[in-house]
Structures are given as C-alpha cells and as structure tokens.
Design a protein around this motif. Structure first.
Motif, PDB file in Angstrom:
ATOM      1  N   VAL A 298       5.608   9.501  -5.477  1.00  0.00           N
ATOM      2  CA  VAL A 298       6.815  10.674  -6.383  1.00  0.00           C
ATOM      3  C   VAL A 298       8.156  10.855  -5.915  1.00  0.00           C
ATOM      4  O   VAL A 298       8.172  11.276  -4.949  1.00  0.00           O
ATOM      5  N   ALA A 299       9.428  10.646  -7.076  1.00  0.00           N
ATOM      6  CA  ALA A 299      10.110  11.320  -7.011  1.00  0.00           C
ATOM      7  C   ALA A 299      10.264  12.451  -6.698  1.00  0.00           C
ATOM      8  O   ALA A 299      11.736  12.723  -7.670  1.00  0.00           O
TER       9      ALA A 299
ATOM     10  N   LEU B  41      -1.391  15.060  -8.274  1.00  0.00           N
ATOM     11  CA  LEU B  41      -1.449  13.667  -7.534  1.00  0.00           C
ATOM     12  C   LEU B  41      -1.139  14.163  -5.938  1.00  0.00           C
ATOM     13  O   LEU B  41      -0.128  13.358  -5.049  1.00  0.00           O
ATOM     14  N   PRO B  42      -2.036  14.597  -5.606  1.00  0.00           N
ATOM     15  CA  PRO B  42      -1.692  14.727  -4.436  1.00  0.00           C
ATOM     16  C   PRO B  42      -2.048  14.114  -3.252  1.00  0.00           C
ATOM     17  O   PRO B  42      -1.307  13.984  -2.374  1.00  0.00           O
ATOM     18  N   ASP B  43      -2.416  13.051  -3.174  1.00  0.00           N
ATOM     19  CA  ASP B  43      -2.621  11.666  -2.184  1.00  0.00           C
ATOM     20  C   ASP B  43      -1.453  10.740  -2.524  1.00  0.00           C
ATOM     21  O   ASP B  43      -1.670   9.811  -1.600  1.00  0.00           O
ATOM     22  N   VAL B  44      -0.731  10.922  -4.101  1.00  0.00           N
ATOM     23  CA  VAL B  44       0.860  10.751  -3.508  1.00  0.00           C
ATOM     24  C   VAL B  44       1.570  11.084  -3.353  1.00  0.00           C
ATOM     25  O   VAL B  44       2.771  12.111  -3.008  1.00  0.00           O
ATOM     26  N   PRO B  45       2.220  10.582  -1.832  1.00  0.00           N
ATOM     27  CA  PRO B  45       3.378  10.760  -0.694  1.00  0.00           C
ATOM     28  C   PRO B  45       4.538  11.186  -2.097  1.00  0.00           C
ATOM     29  O   PRO B  45       5.152  10.611  -2.932  1.00  0.00           O
TER      30      PRO B  45
ATOM     31  N   GLN C 244       0.658  -1.236   0.200  1.00  0.00           N
ATOM     32  CA  GLN C 244      -0.344  -0.201  -0.152  1.00  0.00           C
ATOM     33  C   GLN C 244       0.979   0.952   0.006  1.00  0.00           C
ATOM     34  O   GLN C 244       0.459   2.585  -0.199  1.00  0.00           O
ATOM     35  N   THR C 245       1.752   1.180   0.170  1.00  0.00           N
ATOM     36  CA  THR C 245       3.088   1.865   0.513  1.00  0.00           C
ATOM     37  C   THR C 245       4.247   1.988   0.291  1.00  0.00           C
ATOM     38  O   THR C 245       4.990   0.456   0.137  1.00  0.00           O
ATOM     39  N   LEU C 246       5.470   2.574   0.108  1.00  0.00           N
ATOM     40  CA  LEU C 246       7.159   2.542  -0.645  1.00  0.00           C
ATOM     41  C   LEU C 246       7.084   1.570   0.595  1.00  0.00           C
ATOM     42  O   LEU C 246       8.013   1.267   0.805  1.00  0.00           O
TER      43      LEU C 246
END
Length: 321
Positions: free
Chosen positions: A223-224, A232-236, A139-141
């Motif tokens: 996102v790097a 993409l505000p919900d992508v850390p 679900q997360t990195l």
C-alpha cells in the motif's frame, strides 16, 4: 512526492469535518434539475466509474433528482474535460475529479483543461495499492524490484496523465530499475493486462479491485500509504520495501465554469449526509476509501494549489518544460 505532507494535513482536517457536519434529512434535498449526469473519463470498471456508480445509488435518497453515469473516455481525461466545458451550468452535469485531470492538463495541449472546470466538493481520499496476479512469482514488492533489476519488466497504471503513472515513474527512479510503465484508458484494461501476465504489477485502488480480490485472482503486494491500513494489516507499505513513496489521491466533483451556486449549495449539504449513511459508510470503508468532505470554498483553492505544486514537480523531473 513533495506535496504529500501538505495533502496529509489538509485531508486530516477535512476528514474531521465529516463528523462535525452530519445533518439528518428526512426528505430529499430540492435540486435545480430533475436528471444529473455524472461524467467520468474512466472506462467501465475503472476507479472513477465505480466511485460514481456506487455513490449514485445512495444520492437518489438524498437529492431530489435521478442520476446517470456517462463514460467519456479518451485522452486521459482530455475528451471528458472538453465535454464538460460545453456542459450546461445548471448543475445537470458534473465530473469526477481525480489528480488525473490535473496531470493531463499540465502534460498536454488541450482545447479545455482543469481551468475550464469549477471544483465543487471533495468526497474521498483514496489510498493506492500495488498488486499482481495471484499466480505471479512475486511474493513481495522487493521481489518485483529484484526481478526488474535483471529482467524486462512492465508495470501498469490507468491513464498516461494520472497520479498513478507519475507515482510509478517515481517508484522506478527511486528503486533504480528500468521498468516500462504501460498506461491504458482505465483500470479495467490495466487489470486485464495484469491477469494475462503482460504486466508484472500495477497500481490502483482497492475500490476498483474488489471483484478480483474476492475471486482471489490478484494479490496485493504493498500500500502506498504512510502506515499500513487497518483493513489490510498484512499488506506492507511501499516504504517497507525500502522505497520512500506515498500516494494520496482525491476524489470529488467539478462542474463547468459558472455552475449554479444553488447547485453547489445542495452538494455541500448532501455529501456529509452521504458519508454518514451507515450502509454506504460500510461499503466505502470496505474499499479503503476515507470520507474526506471539502466544501467548495476550500476545494477550489486546494485544486489550484495542487496544480501549481504538480507543475513544479513535473518541471523539475523534466517531464514538462
């Protein structure tokens, strides 16, 4: 990576140039040849392939020429650079520049490398994202990193000599895991290996992931970038997973050494017009591409400086001697 702050400043300044240079053109700009071949080392569906094909649709109304895209894959850009070194200098053949052609040149013994090409203009800054298949257990990195600490894990990047590959090697080192970094000859093959579960994650650009994102076949984990992307505000960010990694990828055009100054001048006029086109702007904005026009006089020294910095980085990392 050490070059990130300098690139950030350069891209910020260049991006501002786009809004200062937006000439209107009722008639297509005259060009030295009737047909222009846009070459990429990427396989069909890869980032550079999509970049060129999307751009070509709009260029036909800006430059008085027909545009075709040619995929010269193999050797992570080695075959494409050898092809370009033999190309005519009349502006009829141009190559899609990305950091890959610099890394391949530095990491391999080639018959022709980046020094045999002439940087013409830059078009975009392309943020990188980490993704996995939609039904993956991650679900997360942070979940991916935790899994890799105790299990065999494979991460994917397009092309052995790419910024993405080097970035994953850097992420692996900073995360303290021993994941296998698997490369291919393009983003399309990497995507297949993510979808079939061969790869736990991969790194790519939103532009080349659009179809799978819309079909909900993949999920973005991070996102790097320095900060989250507005679209993409919900992508850390990768940084939010505790890994200090920022990846900045440029996309532009180069020709063979000695390319016609007249052709270069046309591209310097055309790209600001292209980036200001409302329809195209909406399309590349939806793909998280950032219009970043850099003219020839600045792009050539930028590329030389970038290559020198990467040579130092790769030498210090022990990748090259």
């Amino acid at each position: 990576m050490s070059f990130a702050p300098r690139l950030a400043g350069l891209f910020a300044g260049a991006a501002a140039t786009v809004f200062l240079l937006q000439p209107a053109s009722a008639e297509p700009l005259p060009y030295p040849v009737d047909v222009v071949t846009l070459v990429t080392h990427s396989s069909p569906g890869g980032g550079s392939d999509v970049f060129l094909r999307d751009m070509a649709r709009y260029l036909r109304d800006i430059i008085d020429a027909d545009f075709v895209v040619e995929n010269v894959s193999g050797g992570s850009g080695a075959n494409a650079m050898a092809h370009m070194a033999q190309a005519a200098t009349d502006g009829s053949v141009l190559y899609a520049t990305t950091p890959t052609y610099i890394f391949t040149s530095l990491m391999s013994e080639l018959s022709a490398d980046y020094e045999n090409l002439e940087p013409v203009v830059n078009v975009f800054y392309d943020p990188a994202v980490i993704y996995t298949r939609a039904d993956a257990p991650f679900q997360t990195l942070a979940d991916v990193i935790a899994h890799a600490k105790d299990n065999r894990s494979a991460w994917g990047a397009a092309n052995p000599g790419s910024l993405e590959r080097i970035s994953l090697e850097d992420m692996k080192k900073k995360a303290g895991v021993d994941a296998a970094i698997v490369t291919s000859e393009g983003g399309g093959e990497t995507m297949i290996n993510v979808l079939n579960g061969t790869l736990d994650i991969a790194i790519g650009e939103v532009q080349e992931l659009r179809s799978q994102l819309e079909a909900k076949q993949i999920r973005l984990l991070a996102v790097a970038t320095d900060e989250r992307l507005a679209i993409l505000p919900d992508v850390p960010t990768v940084k939010e997973a505790g890994i200090d990694l920022v990846v900045r990828k440029f996309r532009g055009l180069a020709g063979p050494k000695g390319i016609s100054p007249g052709a270069i001048a046309v591209w310097e006029k055309a790209i600001p017009i292209l980036l200001a086109n409302p329809e195209y702007k909406a399309a590349y904005g939806a793909s998280n591409l950032i219009g970043t026009f850099i003219p020839h006089a600045e792009y050539a020294p930028f590329m030389a400086s970038f290559a020198n910095e990467q040579k130092t980085f790769l030498t210090e990392a022990g990748v090259i001697q």
